[in-house]
Design a protein around this motif. Structure first.
Motif, PDB file in Angstrom:
ATOM      1  N   UNK A  11       0.832  -1.209   0.000  1.00  0.00           N
ATOM      2  CA  UNK A  11       0.000   0.000   0.000  1.00  0.00           C
ATOM      3  C   UNK A  11       0.866   1.258   0.000  1.00  0.00           C
ATOM      4  N   UNK A  12       1.943   1.240   0.763  1.00  0.00           N
ATOM      5  CA  UNK A  12       2.853   2.388   0.796  1.00  0.00           C
ATOM      6  C   UNK A  12       3.522   2.592  -0.564  1.00  0.00           C
ATOM      7  N   UNK A  13       3.980   1.526  -1.169  1.00  0.00           N
ATOM      8  CA  UNK A  13       4.625   1.620  -2.489  1.00  0.00           C
ATOM      9  C   UNK A  13       3.625   2.106  -3.529  1.00  0.00           C
ATOM     10  N   UNK A  14       2.412   1.554  -3.514  1.00  0.00           N
ATOM     11  CA  UNK A  14       1.378   1.979  -4.460  1.00  0.00           C
ATOM     12  C   UNK A  14       1.068   3.475  -4.302  1.00  0.00           C
ATOM     13  N   UNK A  15       0.991   3.944  -3.058  1.00  0.00           N
ATOM     14  CA  UNK A  15       0.742   5.363  -2.811  1.00  0.00           C
ATOM     15  C   UNK A  15       1.869   6.234  -3.328  1.00  0.00           C
ATOM     16  N   UNK A  16       3.106   5.814  -3.092  1.00  0.00           N
ATOM     17  CA  UNK A  16       4.265   6.570  -3.595  1.00  0.00           C
ATOM     18  C   UNK A  16       4.263   6.630  -5.113  1.00  0.00           C
ATOM     19  N   UNK A  27      -3.476  17.802  -9.026  1.00  0.00           N
ATOM     20  CA  UNK A  27      -4.779  17.923  -8.375  1.00  0.00           C
ATOM     21  C   UNK A  27      -4.614  17.992  -6.862  1.00  0.00           C
ATOM     22  N   UNK A  28      -4.870  19.151  -6.261  1.00  0.00           N
ATOM     23  CA  UNK A  28      -4.751  19.246  -4.805  1.00  0.00           C
ATOM     24  C   UNK A  28      -5.629  18.231  -4.069  1.00  0.00           C
ATOM     25  N   UNK A  29      -6.829  17.990  -4.571  1.00  0.00           N
ATOM     26  CA  UNK A  29      -7.729  17.048  -3.894  1.00  0.00           C
ATOM     27  C   UNK A  29      -7.172  15.628  -3.914  1.00  0.00           C
ATOM     28  N   UNK A  30      -6.655  15.204  -5.069  1.00  0.00           N
ATOM     29  CA  UNK A  30      -6.106  13.849  -5.161  1.00  0.00           C
ATOM     30  C   UNK A  30      -4.799  13.725  -4.374  1.00  0.00           C
ATOM     31  N   UNK A  31      -3.951  14.736  -4.458  1.00  0.00           N
ATOM     32  CA  UNK A  31      -2.693  14.703  -3.712  1.00  0.00           C
ATOM     33  C   UNK A  31      -2.961  14.699  -2.209  1.00  0.00           C
ATOM     34  N   UNK A  32      -3.970  15.444  -1.771  1.00  0.00           N
ATOM     35  CA  UNK A  32      -4.299  15.505  -0.345  1.00  0.00           C
ATOM     36  C   UNK A  32      -4.686  14.142   0.218  1.00  0.00           C
ATOM     37  N   UNK A  33      -5.298  13.303  -0.620  1.00  0.00           N
ATOM     38  CA  UNK A  33      -5.664  11.954  -0.181  1.00  0.00           C
ATOM     39  C   UNK A  33      -4.433  11.107   0.136  1.00  0.00           C
ATOM     40  N   UNK A  48      12.302  23.787   1.704  1.00  0.00           N
ATOM     41  CA  UNK A  48      11.409  22.840   2.363  1.00  0.00           C
ATOM     42  C   UNK A  48       9.956  23.255   2.134  1.00  0.00           C
ATOM     43  N   UNK A  49       9.100  22.256   1.887  1.00  0.00           N
ATOM     44  CA  UNK A  49       7.673  22.527   1.746  1.00  0.00           C
ATOM     45  C   UNK A  49       6.881  21.540   2.572  1.00  0.00           C
ATOM     46  N   UNK A  50       5.892  22.047   3.321  1.00  0.00           N
ATOM     47  CA  UNK A  50       5.030  21.146   4.082  1.00  0.00           C
ATOM     48  C   UNK A  50       3.791  20.818   3.258  1.00  0.00           C
ATOM     49  N   UNK A  51       2.922  19.998   3.803  1.00  0.00           N
ATOM     50  CA  UNK A  51       1.738  19.526   3.079  1.00  0.00           C
ATOM     51  C   UNK A  51       0.902  20.694   2.577  1.00  0.00           C
ATOM     52  N   UNK A  52       0.612  21.655   3.455  1.00  0.00           N
ATOM     53  CA  UNK A  52      -0.242  22.784   3.080  1.00  0.00           C
ATOM     54  C   UNK A  52       0.384  23.614   1.956  1.00  0.00           C
ATOM     55  N   UNK A  53       1.683  23.870   2.042  1.00  0.00           N
ATOM     56  CA  UNK A  53       2.318  24.699   1.011  1.00  0.00           C
ATOM     57  C   UNK A  53       2.407  23.953  -0.319  1.00  0.00           C
ATOM     58  N   UNK A  54       2.603  22.650  -0.272  1.00  0.00           N
ATOM     59  CA  UNK A  54       2.647  21.863  -1.510  1.00  0.00           C
ATOM     60  C   UNK A  54       1.267  21.843  -2.164  1.00  0.00           C
ATOM     61  N   UNK A  55       0.227  21.609  -1.377  1.00  0.00           N
ATOM     62  CA  UNK A  55      -1.126  21.584  -1.938  1.00  0.00           C
ATOM     63  C   UNK A  55      -1.515  22.950  -2.484  1.00  0.00           C
ATOM     64  N   UNK A  56      -1.111  24.015  -1.807  1.00  0.00           N
ATOM     65  CA  UNK A  56      -1.400  25.369  -2.300  1.00  0.00           C
ATOM     66  C   UNK A  56      -0.652  25.644  -3.601  1.00  0.00           C
ATOM     67  N   UNK A  57       0.566  25.146  -3.711  1.00  0.00           N
ATOM     68  CA  UNK A  57       1.372  25.387  -4.910  1.00  0.00           C
ATOM     69  C   UNK A  57       0.814  24.679  -6.141  1.00  0.00           C
ATOM     70  N   UNK A  58       0.151  23.554  -5.939  1.00  0.00           N
ATOM     71  CA  UNK A  58      -0.376  22.833  -7.096  1.00  0.00           C
ATOM     72  C   UNK A  58      -1.813  23.216  -7.422  1.00  0.00           C
ATOM     73  N   UNK A  59      -2.420  24.043  -6.574  1.00  0.00           N
ATOM     74  CA  UNK A  59      -3.771  24.514  -6.854  1.00  0.00           C
ATOM     75  C   UNK A  59      -3.719  25.482  -8.024  1.00  0.00           C
TER      76      UNK A  59
END
Length: 77
Positions: A11-16, A27-33, A48-59
């Motif tokens: 599952x971890x490999x599939x997610x990666x 897609x921020x929604x798909x990446x957030x999952x 360095x980028x955290x989850x919120x900044x990465x999702x904002x950058x791809x929006x």
């Protein structure tokens, strides 16, 4: 390794691997999952980028078509 451990590793490999797909990274929604709330990534420049900044950058920007919105680490080295 028992079956439960093998399933967890798979599952971890599939997610990666899903995170490498352009459609997921665009897609921020798909990446957030897939991104853990404590996710951190480092760009080639060391930025360095955290989850919120990465999702904002791809929006997609409101005035920019999604297919033209690209994320890249453009910091000077």
């Amino acid at each position: 390794m028992n079956d439960e451990e093998e399933q967890s590793v798979r599952a971890a490999i599939d997610g990666e691997l899903r995170l490498l797909a352009p459609g997921i990274r665009a897609s921020p929604a798909l990446a957030a999952e897939l991104l853990d709330p404590e996710y951190v990534e480092f760009g080639e420049s060391g930025r360095e980028g955290d989850r919120a900044s990465i999702l904002a950058a791809i929006a997609p920007a409101e005035d920019t078509p999604a297919d033209r919105n690209a994320t890249s680490d453009t910091s000077p080295e």
